[in-house]
Design a protein around this motif. Structure first.
Motif, PDB file in Angstrom:
ATOM      1  N   GLU A  41       0.662 -59.203  85.190  1.00  0.00           N
ATOM      2  CA  GLU A  41       0.362 -60.512  84.648  1.00  0.00           C
ATOM      3  C   GLU A  41       0.422 -60.529  83.137  1.00  0.00           C
ATOM      4  OE1 GLU A  41      -3.248 -62.037  86.203  1.00  0.00           O
ATOM      5  OE2 GLU A  41      -2.720 -61.586  88.260  1.00  0.00           O
ATOM      6  N   PHE A  42       0.709 -59.374  82.523  1.00  0.00           N
ATOM      7  CA  PHE A  42       0.739 -59.305  81.063  1.00  0.00           C
ATOM      8  C   PHE A  42       1.714 -60.304  80.466  1.00  0.00           C
ATOM      9  CE2 PHE A  42       2.586 -57.702  77.127  1.00  0.00           C
ATOM     10  CZ  PHE A  42       1.452 -57.662  76.335  1.00  0.00           C
ATOM     11  N   ALA A  43       2.921 -60.360  80.999  1.00  0.00           N
ATOM     12  CA  ALA A  43       3.932 -61.259  80.438  1.00  0.00           C
ATOM     13  C   ALA A  43       3.493 -62.712  80.530  1.00  0.00           C
ATOM     14  CB  ALA A  43       5.263 -61.060  81.157  1.00  0.00           C
ATOM     15  N   ALA A  44       2.845 -63.086  81.622  1.00  0.00           N
ATOM     16  CA  ALA A  44       2.418 -64.470  81.812  1.00  0.00           C
ATOM     17  C   ALA A  44       1.215 -64.803  80.939  1.00  0.00           C
ATOM     18  CB  ALA A  44       2.093 -64.712  83.275  1.00  0.00           C
ATOM     19  N   ASN A  45       0.357 -63.816  80.644  1.00  0.00           N
ATOM     20  CA  ASN A  45      -0.886 -64.072  79.926  1.00  0.00           C
ATOM     21  C   ASN A  45      -0.893 -63.475  78.520  1.00  0.00           C
ATOM     22  OD1 ASN A  45      -1.963 -65.349  82.208  1.00  0.00           O
ATOM     23  ND2 ASN A  45      -2.563 -63.378  83.064  1.00  0.00           N
ATOM     24  N   GLU A  46       0.257 -63.235  77.947  1.00  0.00           N
ATOM     25  CA  GLU A  46       0.332 -62.580  76.645  1.00  0.00           C
ATOM     26  C   GLU A  46      -0.449 -63.333  75.574  1.00  0.00           C
ATOM     27  OE1 GLU A  46       3.694 -60.808  73.575  1.00  0.00           O
ATOM     28  OE2 GLU A  46       4.321 -61.835  75.400  1.00  0.00           O
ATOM     29  N   ASP A  47      -0.337 -64.654  75.524  1.00  0.00           N
ATOM     30  CA  ASP A  47      -1.059 -65.444  74.523  1.00  0.00           C
ATOM     31  C   ASP A  47      -2.566 -65.329  74.703  1.00  0.00           C
ATOM     32  OD1 ASP A  47       1.300 -66.270  73.349  1.00  0.00           O
ATOM     33  OD2 ASP A  47       1.444 -68.101  74.562  1.00  0.00           O
ATOM     34  N   GLU A  48      -3.019 -65.338  75.958  1.00  0.00           N
ATOM     35  CA  GLU A  48      -4.454 -65.200  76.226  1.00  0.00           C
ATOM     36  C   GLU A  48      -4.959 -63.831  75.787  1.00  0.00           C
ATOM     37  OE1 GLU A  48      -5.419 -66.014  80.301  1.00  0.00           O
ATOM     38  OE2 GLU A  48      -4.234 -67.862  80.317  1.00  0.00           O
ATOM     39  N   ILE A  49      -4.170 -62.793  76.024  1.00  0.00           N
ATOM     40  CA  ILE A  49      -4.561 -61.432  75.647  1.00  0.00           C
ATOM     41  C   ILE A  49      -4.657 -61.316  74.128  1.00  0.00           C
ATOM     42  CG2 ILE A  49      -3.822 -59.019  75.644  1.00  0.00           C
ATOM     43  CD1 ILE A  49      -2.596 -59.599  78.444  1.00  0.00           C
ATOM     44  N   ILE A  50      -3.693 -61.847  73.408  1.00  0.00           N
ATOM     45  CA  ILE A  50      -3.703 -61.791  71.948  1.00  0.00           C
ATOM     46  C   ILE A  50      -4.902 -62.564  71.401  1.00  0.00           C
ATOM     47  CG2 ILE A  50      -2.482 -62.536  69.866  1.00  0.00           C
ATOM     48  CD1 ILE A  50       0.137 -61.815  71.382  1.00  0.00           C
ATOM     49  N   ALA A  51      -5.179 -63.730  71.968  1.00  0.00           N
ATOM     50  CA  ALA A  51      -6.334 -64.523  71.528  1.00  0.00           C
ATOM     51  C   ALA A  51      -7.628 -63.759  71.774  1.00  0.00           C
ATOM     52  CB  ALA A  51      -6.350 -65.859  72.252  1.00  0.00           C
ATOM     53  N   SER A  52      -7.737 -63.072  72.911  1.00  0.00           N
ATOM     54  CA  SER A  52      -8.927 -62.285  73.226  1.00  0.00           C
ATOM     55  C   SER A  52      -9.106 -61.136  72.232  1.00  0.00           C
ATOM     56  CB  SER A  52      -8.822 -61.742  74.650  1.00  0.00           C
ATOM     57  OG  SER A  52      -9.870 -60.856  74.923  1.00  0.00           O
ATOM     58  N   ILE A  53      -8.038 -60.444  71.902  1.00  0.00           N
ATOM     59  CA  ILE A  53      -8.098 -59.339  70.933  1.00  0.00           C
ATOM     60  C   ILE A  53      -8.514 -59.860  69.561  1.00  0.00           C
ATOM     61  CG2 ILE A  53      -6.708 -57.635  69.675  1.00  0.00           C
ATOM     62  CD1 ILE A  53      -5.089 -57.284  72.297  1.00  0.00           C
ATOM     63  N   ASN A  54      -7.915 -60.966  69.139  1.00  0.00           N
ATOM     64  CA  ASN A  54      -8.271 -61.549  67.836  1.00  0.00           C
ATOM     65  C   ASN A  54      -9.737 -61.965  67.792  1.00  0.00           C
ATOM     66  OD1 ASN A  54      -5.774 -61.171  66.656  1.00  0.00           O
ATOM     67  ND2 ASN A  54      -4.996 -63.165  67.310  1.00  0.00           N
TER      68      ASN A  54
END
Length: 112
Positions: A81-94
């Motif tokens: 699901e990484f490719a589909a949720n990449e924006d969510e993952i980056i927002a979470s890290i930030n």
């Protein structure tokens, strides 16, 4: 040819009856299925979907329908699901980094 194909298909599905012999007498029979024949028929009738030589890479090259299908499945599984949720993952890290910075500033440790 159609009759030959139909006979081969029936033989592949039903198998062949083989005798079980003991001391020169037939004591039972069993069905022997021919896996090579089972694999041969789809390769002949639907060669685009079931290309020959899959074990050693035979016709499985870029551009081949089976190659492209397998490539998509493997990439989807590898990246999940990484490719589909990449924006969510980056927002979470930030958000986590911002929280860490805020805690360091509050503790007076950020500019040491």
């Amino acid at each position: 040819m159609a009759r030959l194909e139909n006979c081969a298909l029936a033989r592949a599905i039903e198998g062949q009856e083989r005798p079980l012999v003991s001391r020169g007498e037939i004591i039972a029979t069993w069905r022997q299925h021919n896996e090579a024949l089972v694999m041969f028929l789809p390769r002949q009738r639907r060669s685009a979907r079931y290309p020959a030589g899959l074990r050693d890479g035979g016709n499985l090259k870029p551009g081949n329908t089976m190659y492209e299908t397998l490539k998509k499945e493997i990439l989807a599984e590898a990246y999940g699901e990484f490719a589909a949720n990449e924006d969510e993952i980056i927002a979470s890290i930030n958000a986590k980094l911002d929280l860490m910075i805020a805690r360091k500033i509050a503790a007076g440790q950020f500019f040491d």
